[in-house]
Write a protein that holds these residues in place. Structure first.
Motif, short mmCIF file in Angstrom:
data_model
loop_
_atom_site.label_atom_id
_atom_site.label_comp_id
_atom_site.label_asym_id
_atom_site.label_seq_id
_atom_site.Cartn_x
_atom_site.Cartn_y
_atom_site.Cartn_z
N UNK B 35 0.85 -1.19 0.00
CA UNK B 35 0.00 0.00 0.00
C UNK B 35 0.88 1.24 0.00
N UNK B 36 0.69 2.12 -0.96
CA UNK B 36 1.51 3.31 -1.07
C UNK B 36 0.70 4.54 -0.65
N UNK B 37 1.40 5.65 -0.45
CA UNK B 37 0.70 6.91 -0.20
C UNK B 37 0.21 7.07 1.23
N UNK B 38 0.71 6.22 2.14
CA UNK B 38 0.34 6.37 3.55
C UNK B 38 1.47 7.10 4.26
N UNK B 39 1.16 8.29 4.76
CA UNK B 39 2.20 9.14 5.35
C UNK B 39 2.36 8.93 6.85
N UNK B 40 1.45 8.23 7.47
CA UNK B 40 1.56 8.00 8.90
C UNK B 40 0.31 7.34 9.44
N UNK B 41 0.47 6.58 10.51
CA UNK B 41 -0.66 5.91 11.16
C UNK B 41 -0.55 6.12 12.66
N UNK B 42 -1.66 6.48 13.28
CA UNK B 42 -1.74 6.54 14.75
C UNK B 42 -2.79 5.53 15.17
N UNK B 43 -2.48 4.75 16.21
CA UNK B 43 -3.45 3.77 16.69
C UNK B 43 -3.92 4.14 18.09
#
Lengths: 99, 99
Positions: B35-43
């Motif tokens: 998966x591309x284009x994901x700049x960051x994830x917070x859980x």
């Protein structure tokens, strides 16, 4: 040129028919702390994904379908969890966020 | 006479300045899955509380303040987490839900 960023939220909750021991523990703890009137608690997960959007700041149907796929394959276990995807907000053009 | 029930949601997220190793792990896994284009994830966490409402199906300011207190004392750690309380939906009169 920097792509605008959009925050997409994926909520993951245990299916209604699945036991939720974490939620039950929270419910019991609330009662012990003296909070009344709580009939039940379910605990799930919330993911905030920062995604590169199209030039107009929106997220196309194709990209949203990709997020659904992320939710179904990595963020949730579809056997025991339901997920819901929604776009939270557009983020102003930024220089980049550490991932 | 059975009190109407209301679902109140408490979203608990790590504060922006706090490192989020879970989110970083998800971010890395998404990249490895292609998966591309994901700049960051917070859980974070999502709690759904089933509360007994007033007779008209609403939740008074006093009860909502109580939920804020639940969020601040048990559901979140205010040193490292932010929480947000919002009423999700009114639930039809029901006979009772196991807690």
């Amino acid at each position: 040129m920097v792509a605008p960023l959009v925050t997409v939220v994926v909520d993951v909750m245990p299916k209604p028919e699945i036991l939720d021991p974490q939620g039950k523990a929270v419910s019991g703890a609330l009662a012990r702390l003296g909070f009344a009137g709580v009939d039940g608690v379910r605990q799930g997960k919330r993911f905030e994904l920062l995604l590169e959007a199209d030039a107009d700041g929106s997220l196309g149907a194709e990209r949203l379908a990709e997020v659904e796929q992320m939710a179904a394959t990595l963020l949730s276990n579809p056997v025991i969890e339901d997920y819901r995807v929604h776009v939270e907000q557009a983020v102003a053009q930024t220089q980049g966020v550490d991932a």
